[in-house]
Design a protein around this motif. Sequence first.
Motif, PDB file in Angstrom:
ATOM      1  N   SER A 160       0.826  -1.205   0.000  1.00 20.86           N
ATOM      2  CA  SER A 160       0.000   0.000   0.000  1.00 20.86           C
ATOM      3  C   SER A 160       0.857   1.250   0.000  1.00 20.86           C
ATOM      4  N   LEU A 161       0.312   2.292  -0.630  1.00 24.78           N
ATOM      5  CA  LEU A 161       0.948   3.602  -0.679  1.00 24.78           C
ATOM      6  C   LEU A 161       0.004   4.584   0.007  1.00 24.78           C
ATOM      7  N   ILE A 162       0.486   5.273   1.048  1.00 29.45           N
ATOM      8  CA  ILE A 162      -0.349   6.122   1.889  1.00 29.45           C
ATOM      9  C   ILE A 162       0.202   7.551   1.873  1.00 29.45           C
ATOM     10  N   ASP A 163      -0.679   8.535   1.812  1.00 30.07           N
ATOM     11  CA  ASP A 163      -0.260   9.938   1.785  1.00 30.07           C
ATOM     12  C   ASP A 163       0.204  10.364   3.179  1.00 30.07           C
ATOM     13  N   VAL A 164       1.496  10.633   3.320  1.00 27.67           N
ATOM     14  CA  VAL A 164       2.051  11.012   4.622  1.00 27.67           C
ATOM     15  C   VAL A 164       1.562  12.378   5.080  1.00 27.67           C
ATOM     16  N   ARG A 165       1.076  13.197   4.144  1.00 25.38           N
ATOM     17  CA  ARG A 165       0.625  14.538   4.511  1.00 25.38           C
ATOM     18  C   ARG A 165      -0.592  14.509   5.436  1.00 25.38           C
ATOM     19  N   ILE A 166      -1.354  13.428   5.379  1.00 29.52           N
ATOM     20  CA  ILE A 166      -2.509  13.307   6.267  1.00 29.52           C
ATOM     21  C   ILE A 166      -2.059  13.367   7.722  1.00 29.52           C
ATOM     22  N   ILE A 167      -0.938  12.721   8.011  1.00 35.98           N
ATOM     23  CA  ILE A 167      -0.391  12.728   9.375  1.00 35.98           C
ATOM     24  C   ILE A 167       0.346  14.035   9.656  1.00 35.98           C
ATOM     25  N   LEU A 168       1.223  14.421   8.738  1.00 39.36           N
ATOM     26  CA  LEU A 168       2.076  15.582   8.982  1.00 39.36           C
ATOM     27  C   LEU A 168       1.266  16.880   9.083  1.00 39.36           C
ATOM     28  N   ASP A 169       0.207  17.003   8.311  1.00 44.58           N
ATOM     29  CA  ASP A 169      -0.602  18.221   8.377  1.00 44.58           C
ATOM     30  C   ASP A 169      -1.217  18.397   9.761  1.00 44.58           C
ATOM     31  N   GLU A 170      -1.679  17.295  10.337  1.00 45.12           N
ATOM     32  CA  GLU A 170      -2.249  17.370  11.686  1.00 45.12           C
ATOM     33  C   GLU A 170      -1.174  17.689  12.723  1.00 45.12           C
ATOM     34  N   MET A 171       0.013  17.137  12.546  1.00 43.70           N
ATOM     35  CA  MET A 171       1.096  17.425  13.474  1.00 43.70           C
ATOM     36  C   MET A 171       1.490  18.899  13.396  1.00 43.70           C
ATOM     37  N   ARG A 172       1.594  19.421  12.190  1.00 41.83           N
ATOM     38  CA  ARG A 172       2.032  20.803  12.009  1.00 41.83           C
ATOM     39  C   ARG A 172       0.998  21.814  12.481  1.00 41.83           C
ATOM     40  N   LEU A 173      -0.248  21.416  12.558  1.00 38.94           N
ATOM     41  CA  LEU A 173      -1.306  22.348  12.933  1.00 38.94           C
ATOM     42  C   LEU A 173      -1.174  22.833  14.376  1.00 38.94           C
ATOM     43  N   ILE A 174      -0.690  21.971  15.255  1.00 37.04           N
ATOM     44  CA  ILE A 174      -0.493  22.327  16.665  1.00 37.04           C
ATOM     45  C   ILE A 174       0.980  22.640  16.878  1.00 37.04           C
ATOM     46  N   LYS A 175       1.277  23.875  17.227  1.00 33.78           N
ATOM     47  CA  LYS A 175       2.671  24.303  17.350  1.00 33.78           C
ATOM     48  C   LYS A 175       3.246  23.942  18.719  1.00 33.78           C
ATOM     49  N   ILE A 180       6.370  28.215  18.634  1.00 34.89           N
ATOM     50  CA  ILE A 180       5.700  29.455  19.045  1.00 34.89           C
ATOM     51  C   ILE A 180       6.719  30.559  19.287  1.00 34.89           C
ATOM     52  N   ASP A 181       7.863  30.214  19.886  1.00 33.84           N
ATOM     53  CA  ASP A 181       8.924  31.207  20.081  1.00 33.84           C
ATOM     54  C   ASP A 181       9.390  31.781  18.744  1.00 33.84           C
ATOM     55  N   LEU A 182       9.564  30.907  17.752  1.00 34.29           N
ATOM     56  CA  LEU A 182      10.006  31.358  16.436  1.00 34.29           C
ATOM     57  C   LEU A 182       8.945  32.238  15.772  1.00 34.29           C
ATOM     58  N   MET A 183       7.687  31.892  15.973  1.00 37.81           N
ATOM     59  CA  MET A 183       6.619  32.682  15.369  1.00 37.81           C
ATOM     60  C   MET A 183       6.469  34.036  16.069  1.00 37.81           C
ATOM     61  N   ARG A 184       6.719  34.066  17.356  1.00 36.98           N
ATOM     62  CA  ARG A 184       6.728  35.360  18.054  1.00 36.98           C
ATOM     63  C   ARG A 184       7.817  36.263  17.467  1.00 36.98           C
ATOM     64  N   LYS A 185       8.972  35.678  17.185  1.00 37.67           N
ATOM     65  CA  LYS A 185      10.064  36.462  16.613  1.00 37.67           C
ATOM     66  C   LYS A 185       9.700  36.948  15.212  1.00 37.67           C
TER      67      LYS A 185
END
Length: 439
Positions: A160-175, A180-185
Amino acid sequence: MHNTEFLIRQKRLLEKMQPNSICLVQASNLVTRSRDTEYPFRQDSYFQYLCAFPEPEAWLVLSNHQDYSKELCVLFCLDKDPAMEIWHGRRFGPKQAKQQYPVDRAYALDELDEQLLDLIDGHQHVYFAQGHDHDADDLVFSLLQALRDAPKQSKHAPSSLIDVRIILDEMRLIKSAREIDLMRKAAAVATQAHIRAMQFVEAGKNEYHLEAEIHHEFAMQGAKYPAYSTIVGAGDNACILHYTENNQGLKSGDLVLIDAGCEWQGYASDITRTFPVSGAFSNEQKQLYELVLNAQLAAFNVIKPDNTIKQASDVVIAVITQGLIDLGILKGKLTDNIERQTYRQFYMHGLSHWLGLDVHDVGNYKIDGQDRPLKTGMVLTVEPGIYIAPDADVDSKWCGIGIRIEDNLLITQSGHENLTLAAPKTISDIEALMSKKSG
């Protein structure tokens, strides 16, 4: 960012993958600008998120295969080449890359086909961003076919071939706290750039002068690149949502809308401020500006955990629509105007988007067809606006005015934190700041 952060992300990804799986992530490639010149290199956001290796043409391979004593992370990168490095800059090479980046093994890119064939062999699932890059697709599909065609060599192709973005997008959504320190800067640098533009502007200068001031402030503070194409729209150019020509003169009596953010260690800021070229708002400009600001502040009251972006958007639509009715720009009752969406001729875009490694960051806005509740650690923009085109069928005193106010909000346990609060946006604060011209 310390390697520990990336190791945590890699481990979380592997834990979310099915057992006996392998994940393949490709770095960005150089993009030709013209003949033998390239655009400035920017690393692929998924690749950046998992290891931060800064060079093009690299691959990251992650495996949770049952035969390994622990999860495995392998990097393929360009090899050291003194002749090429004289022309194009230093390379890490596999040996140094393994020492400095969060990987277990590192190989030269020339070994990719052979090593990747062996690495994929025996896994049941492949996680890969199919369609993200056609050359990468071709390579992966050819390797899978080679495994299918080699049963006599005891090769085993994944089923099977699975889209890894399904997992990574959810991970990236919560900082994380470090993100957060980098985004404050990033927000702080962009805030200073907007302040600088407000103090620099005057009639007779050009939109590109303001763009230059903003980019100079970014660079002087270590944020080498904007996070997106900077918008500097003076007069009725502000009514063009993605105006980027930035080549018209600044006139007394006009407003100028600047939508500009920088990138700090990969993370974006995204701020919009609208202010008068002359330093003082006219009566009509004040009325529309206060309406946009009141709409944004009303949205802020809704931006908190478990509420949704749509709830905030509905509040903004109601405030703007009622305000346009009060000013005589729209006619009739509030409910009828909202139902018929008459406001969309003056406020035609959405209220918000996720913010992170991409200025329009990844993550679904709905779950199972329902609007997604906001959660602690999300970062989003809030950006209402009003744009009355020069030829709009309204009283001419309103025509050609475009206003947007945009801030970056971090969702916290108790509500939200405005990362861009320091960029002046009340009429009194803007006019006070602009009275102190930098010349």
